[in-house]
Design an enzyme around this catalytic site. Structure first.
Site, PDB file in Angstrom:
ATOM      1  N   GLU A 175       0.857  -1.193   0.000  1.00 50.25           N
ATOM      2  CA  GLU A 175       0.000   0.000   0.000  1.00 50.25           C
ATOM      3  C   GLU A 175       0.894   1.244   0.000  1.00 50.25           C
ATOM      4  OE1 GLU A 175      -2.355  -0.623   3.544  1.00 50.25           O
ATOM      5  OE2 GLU A 175      -3.250  -2.435   2.723  1.00 50.25           O
ATOM      6  N   GLY A 177       0.681   4.380  -0.974  1.00 52.57           N
ATOM      7  CA  GLY A 177       0.039   5.667  -1.273  1.00 52.57           C
ATOM      8  C   GLY A 177       0.871   6.895  -0.930  1.00 52.57           C
ATOM      9  N   ARG A 178       1.326   6.995   0.320  1.00 58.24           N
ATOM     10  CA  ARG A 178       2.078   8.185   0.720  1.00 58.24           C
ATOM     11  C   ARG A 178       3.332   8.349  -0.143  1.00 58.24           C
ATOM     12  NH1 ARG A 178       3.879  10.291   5.969  1.00 58.24           N
ATOM     13  NH2 ARG A 178       2.837   8.548   6.928  1.00 58.24           N
ATOM     14  N   ARG A 214       1.632  17.544  10.523  1.00 56.78           N
ATOM     15  CA  ARG A 214       2.713  16.582  10.785  1.00 56.78           C
ATOM     16  C   ARG A 214       3.828  17.121  11.697  1.00 56.78           C
ATOM     17  NH1 ARG A 214       5.711  14.519   7.462  1.00 56.78           N
ATOM     18  NH2 ARG A 214       5.716  12.400   8.245  1.00 56.78           N
ATOM     19  N   TYR A 218       4.051  14.841  14.944  1.00 55.68           N
ATOM     20  CA  TYR A 218       5.122  13.830  14.911  1.00 55.68           C
ATOM     21  C   TYR A 218       6.512  14.456  14.940  1.00 55.68           C
ATOM     22  CZ  TYR A 218       1.218  11.436  12.512  1.00 55.68           C
ATOM     23  OH  TYR A 218       0.003  10.931  12.152  1.00 55.68           O
ATOM     24  N   CYS A 246      -2.555  29.570  19.003  1.00 61.06           N
ATOM     25  CA  CYS A 246      -1.875  29.746  20.289  1.00 61.06           C
ATOM     26  C   CYS A 246      -1.502  28.392  20.896  1.00 61.06           C
ATOM     27  CB  CYS A 246      -2.772  30.540  21.237  1.00 61.06           C
ATOM     28  SG  CYS A 246      -1.917  31.046  22.718  1.00 61.06           S
TER      29      CYS A 246
END
Ligand SMILES: Cc1ncc(COP(=O)(O)O)c(C=O)c1O
Length: 326
Positions: A175, A177-178, A214, A218, A246
């Protein structure tokens, strides 16, 4: 077409079973015996793949290591019985696991172990008379987000996968996809505020964690470039690119060497094509951005404040007195 869900809400299962009625080739991946029961309750008896928890995972950050986390999949000890049940009551479409995201050459040992365990399970099932059509090893192919990161050596991944999987009767599925779309998108954002701060120059910009989550979620690195015409003539300074929310986490980079920013500059943030708009939110009532093609075509218009508040109930103060709760 495959539908893979974790803890699918009832409405999602209703929807996917309706979709299967219209397209019976659809494969559903289930990661819990409970999900299998709920599909059976809805009359589903089509293609069903079992997500297993191989007890090992990999990834660029603890929050994206899925392989061994209890949330995902059925333990290897329980998988054979559940696979046999699926084989009896549905069309068994094989087994599945996903190690995690951002697997680099350094993580190949964990990835290899996951695949070795899947291969072993596939052979055990075959010898118990359960044919395994597909062994799906998920995605996670590392994208070189840093400018100096070497690209993932796909041949090395393929060799490691083939070797770890061993001989199976079914097919291998991936898979990716990314890996395919990450570098197909760039986030453009305008500098609205410049501030000299101790140890860094803060460039306040229009985008932030509501646009590209992201980095906040992460600690992910995304390349940032100044698109100012005279960027090459400016001195390099440590720049912290900060969004309008903020939250201290609302930073696109911290103290990165960049041409000295000026109000009105455009900055480009790279590799925003995967988990960019998909993870964007309207937190703090911030409208989400437009999406455009390189040649200027509009794919999705910019949200307005009216879009963001479209579903709000009328404010209590504007309701008639008799509508107020006691
Ligand atoms: C089952 C499954 N497949 C594929 C992916 C995609 O992984 P990545 O974006 O790292 O390639 C995920 C991500 O969580 C996943 O859970």
């Amino acid at each position: 077409m495959t539908y893979t869900a974790v803890n699918p809400p009832a409405g999602d299962l209703d929807h996917v079973v309706d979709a299967w009625d219209a397209a019976p080739g659809l494969t559903i991946t289930a990661g819990a015996a409970d999900t299998v029961d709920r599909l059976a309750d809805r009359g589903f008896d089509g293609r069903l793949r079992l997500r297993v928890n191989p007890g090992v995972g990999a990834g660029h950050h603890e929050k994206v290591v899925t392989g061994g986390h209890p949330k995902f999949g059925v333990g290897l000890d329980r998988a054979p019985d559940l696979a046999a049940r699926i084989d009896r009551e549905f069309e068994f479409a094989g087994i599945h696991a996903h190690a995690g995201s951002g697997i680099s050459g350094d993580d190949l040992a964990d990835h290899r172990e996951l695949i070795r365990r899947l291969g072993e399970l596939a052979r055990d099932l075959e010898s118990a008379g359960v044919a395994v059509e597909t062994v799906d090893v998920g995605g996670g192919f590392g994208v070189p987000y840093r400018e100096d990161a070497p690209p993932l050596e796909l041949d090395a991944v393929a060799d490691a996968t083939r070797e770890a999987l061993g001989d199976i009767d079914g097919q291998l599925a991936i898979e990716p996809g990314r890996y395919v779309v990450a570098d197909a998108g760039v986030l453009l954002t305008r500098v609205n505020t410049v501030k000299e701060a101790p140890g860094t120059v803060v460039a306040g910009v229009d985008a932030g964690l509501t646009t590209l989550l992201r980095p906040a979620m992460y600690d992910a690195y995304h390349a940032v470039r100044s698109l100012a015409r005279d960027a090459g003539d400016r001195d390099q300074v440590g720049v912290t690119v900060a969004g309008p929310v903020c939250e201290t986490a609302d930073l696109l980079c911290e103290n990165r060497p960049l041409p000295r920013p000026e109000r009105g500059d455009l900055l480009a943030v790279g590799n925003a094509g995967a988990y960019g708009y998909e993870m964007a939110s309207t937190y703090n009532s911030r409208p989400r951005p437009a999406e455009v093609t390189v040649d200027g075509g509009l794919l999705r218009r910019r949200e307005s404040l009216a879009d963001v508040s479209r579903l709000d109930a009328p404010a209590a103060s504007s309701r008639r007195p008799e509508e107020h709760e006691p």
